[in-house]
Scaffold this motif. Structure first.
Motif, PDB file in Angstrom:
ATOM      1  N   LEU A  99       0.832  -1.205   0.000  1.00 61.82           N
ATOM      2  CA  LEU A  99       0.000   0.000   0.000  1.00 61.82           C
ATOM      3  C   LEU A  99       0.869   1.258   0.000  1.00 61.82           C
ATOM      4  O   LEU A  99       0.536   2.246  -0.667  1.00 61.82           O
ATOM      5  N   THR A 149      -4.005  -1.426  -4.195  1.00 64.47           N
ATOM      6  CA  THR A 149      -4.224  -0.130  -4.841  1.00 64.47           C
ATOM      7  C   THR A 149      -4.236   1.024  -3.850  1.00 64.47           C
ATOM      8  O   THR A 149      -4.684   0.883  -2.700  1.00 64.47           O
ATOM      9  N   ASP A 152      -5.767   4.993  -3.328  1.00 63.64           N
ATOM     10  CA  ASP A 152      -7.011   5.692  -3.675  1.00 63.64           C
ATOM     11  C   ASP A 152      -6.882   7.116  -3.131  1.00 63.64           C
ATOM     12  O   ASP A 152      -7.154   7.358  -1.963  1.00 63.64           O
ATOM     13  N   LEU A 155      -9.524  -0.107   2.408  1.00 65.76           N
ATOM     14  CA  LEU A 155      -8.690  -0.090   1.212  1.00 65.76           C
ATOM     15  C   LEU A 155      -7.722  -1.263   1.253  1.00 65.76           C
ATOM     16  O   LEU A 155      -7.233  -1.636   2.313  1.00 65.76           O
ATOM     17  N   VAL A 161     -10.346  -1.542  -4.290  1.00 68.20           N
ATOM     18  CA  VAL A 161     -10.381  -0.148  -3.873  1.00 68.20           C
ATOM     19  C   VAL A 161     -11.419   0.048  -2.777  1.00 68.20           C
ATOM     20  O   VAL A 161     -11.201   0.819  -1.834  1.00 68.20           O
ATOM     21  N   HIS A 162     -12.549  -0.640  -2.861  1.00 63.70           N
ATOM     22  CA  HIS A 162     -13.514  -0.694  -1.768  1.00 63.70           C
ATOM     23  C   HIS A 162     -13.353  -2.074  -1.140  1.00 63.70           C
ATOM     24  O   HIS A 162     -14.142  -2.986  -1.401  1.00 63.70           O
ATOM     25  N   ASP A 163     -12.322  -2.220  -0.335  1.00 67.81           N
ATOM     26  CA  ASP A 163     -11.918  -3.535   0.153  1.00 67.81           C
ATOM     27  C   ASP A 163     -12.875  -4.043   1.221  1.00 67.81           C
ATOM     28  O   ASP A 163     -13.567  -3.267   1.875  1.00 67.81           O
ATOM     29  N   THR A 219      -9.699   4.991   3.735  1.00 72.92           N
ATOM     30  CA  THR A 219      -9.608   6.326   3.147  1.00 72.92           C
ATOM     31  C   THR A 219     -10.393   7.309   3.998  1.00 72.92           C
ATOM     32  O   THR A 219     -11.386   6.945   4.641  1.00 72.92           O
ATOM     33  N   ASP A 272      -5.027   8.001   2.208  1.00 71.38           N
ATOM     34  CA  ASP A 272      -5.063   6.601   2.626  1.00 71.38           C
ATOM     35  C   ASP A 272      -4.391   6.489   3.988  1.00 71.38           C
ATOM     36  O   ASP A 272      -3.182   6.736   4.128  1.00 71.38           O
TER      37      ASP A 272
END
Length: 488
Positions: A228, A315, A317, A402, A406-408, A429, A457
């Protein structure tokens, strides 16, 4: 793009699949002499003494935890299949998050199977396509043969890299059809595997597996945190790239911004982690503006929401709202600073033991106070928050988990996600925003068409939090100085 000789039929095994001439192909067929010639004269390319992948110990621990959660049950987790883009071309493949999380592998058609053993626990096996067959011509005639799409690892190589016994995936469907005992599978990625299990699984049991694998990712290990960080660092460089070419974007469109960031994502990572939002002017008020075909004008704001996905599929964000000409107007600055103040309050609320909702509530309170102060909504602030009146202009939640998505962790139970407390290793986030639609007659005309979001993040630590994306400035005056420096 060259046209392969035969169509791909991925649901059939190579043995069952006839290698046949493509309709409208230029060659009438394959002579016996050519077929024989293609079988020989190839060097041995087997890779030997391979070291395990960097996260092999992590994926082993994740599989062990999964085994402990579902004792005595066969667990099936597919990577997924290629998806057709048009006719005989496919989208770039991205392995399912669950499969990649448990194996570290990213190859299409792969399937991880955990089979229960009598002594307890499970035997993990990864099922993969082996090297292309050179005897039957598949390697050069089939659309997914290695001369068409590139070399893949042998099963022996895969075992060394992944630390898991490997078998031929073309045999798996038949094995699963004969399987007995309880089975759970991750659905939605491999229709052939699901068909083989159709009388052995239930939607309820499979959903429990999906939920567990989502919740398992709530706490990131040190490998994941490092990925990350890497994603955030690369994303920051992508934002710098964009600032340097804003003059070219003005001469073209938002597409120039999208393409510029995409180049960084492909050079330093696997891809973008999600569709980049390159929203200039009034497009910034559309939360997920991904058409990116609008004008980029001096004097307007650019809301850039983008993230690099690393080669290991983690990812970033990040969002910044930038003045295209390098200077905020007085009103733009007022709105931007309000969002910044809200984000600061939200970030301060991220700490171990805090309720997950705390950072959202803290940011929303600041925005509600500003809206009341500006006379855009009638106070008091408590009334505004109780009725959610600020949401006309704030619209969305203030953040999300995250990681590999992206929407973990999106399938996690509510009590394990938004109703839980924060713990070290969680990454989320913080992204408040204010959006004044171009046709909103309830606000003064000068507000209309202005959208601002700031997103970072944030990693929860033992004693608070760390902003993984702090390489990018956030204060309005720092943003202006940063842009001026990049533009020279």
């Amino acid at each position: 793009m060259a046209e392969e000789l035969t169509p791909e039929t991925p649901e059939e095994s190579t043995e069952e699949q006839a290698i046949k001439q493509r309709k409208n192909g230029l060659y009438p067929g394959v002579s016996d002499e050519l077929a024989e010639n293609m079988k020989s004269g190839w060097a041995d390319t087997e890779l030997r003494d391979l070291a395990p992948i960097a996260q092999a110990d992590k994926t082993a621990a994740r599989r062990a935890a999964l085994s402990a959660r579902f004792p005595g049950e066969r667990l099936v987790i597919p990577a997924g299949k290629l998806k057709t883009r048009s006719n005989d071309t496919e989208y770039a493949f991205r392995a399912s998050t669950e499969y990649a999380y448990l194996t570290g592998d990213q190859t299409q058609d792969g399937v991880l199977v955990l089979e229960p053993v009598r002594a307890g626990g499970h035997q993990a096996t990864i099922y993969l396509l082996p090297r292309s067959d050179r005897e039957n011509g598949e390697f050069w005639l089939d659309g997914q043969g290695e001369l068409w799409v590139g070399r893949r690892h042998s099963l022996t190589e895969a075992e060394q890299l992944l630390g898991v016994p490997a078998k031929d995936v073309r045999e798996l469907a038949a094995e699963l059809k004969e399987a007995t005992g309880p089975v759970r599978a991750v659905r939605g990625h491999d229709a052939g595997i699901e068909a083989a299990l159709t009388d052995k699984v239930t939607a309820e049991r499979d959903e429990e597996l999906r939920v567990y694998l989502s919740e398992a990712r709530l706490i990131k290990d040190d490998f994941e945190v490092a990925e990350l960080r890497k994603a955030c660092e690369a994303t920051a460089r992508g934002f710098e790239d964009v600032v340097k070419v804003l003059d070219k974007a003005e001469a073209t469109s938002e597409r120039y911004i999208e393409g510029t960031f995409f180049l960084r994502a492909r050079v330093e990572g696997n891809d973008i982690g999600y569709g980049s939002i390159c929203a200039a002017g009034p497009h910034a008020t559309t939360l997920h503006w991904v058409r990116n075909d609008g004008d980029v004008r001096s004097g307007d704001l650019l809301l850039l929401d983008a993230g690099v996905e690393t080669t290991e599929l983690y990812t970033a964000d990040i969002t910044r709202t930038l003045p295209i000409n390098g200077r905020y107007t007085e009103l733009q600055r007022k709105i931007y600073d309000a969002v910044y103040e809200a984000q600061e309050a939200g970030i301060a609320a991220v700490k171990p033991g805090a309720a997950y909702r705390d950072f959202h509530d803290a940011a929303q309170r600041v925005l509600a106070e500003k809206l009341v102060e500006w006379g855009l909504v009638e106070g008091p602030v408590e009334r505004v928050l109780e009725l959610g009146l600020q949401r006309r202009w704030t619209l969305h939640g203030t953040g999300h988990m995250l990681g590999m998505d992206v929407h973990d962790c999106a399938a996690a139970r509510t009590e394990a996600y938004v109703d839980t407390t924060l713990a070290p290793g969680m990454c989320l986030t913080v992204e408040p925003g204010l959006y004044f639609q171009a046709d909103d007659l309830t606000v003064p005309e000068e507000y209309r068409g202005i959208g601002v979001r700031i997103e970072d993040d944030i990693l929860v630590t033992e004693d608070g939090n760390v902003n993984l994306s702090d390489a990018l400035p956030r204060r309005s005056e720092e943003v202006e100085a940063w842009m001026a420096g990049l533009k020279g």
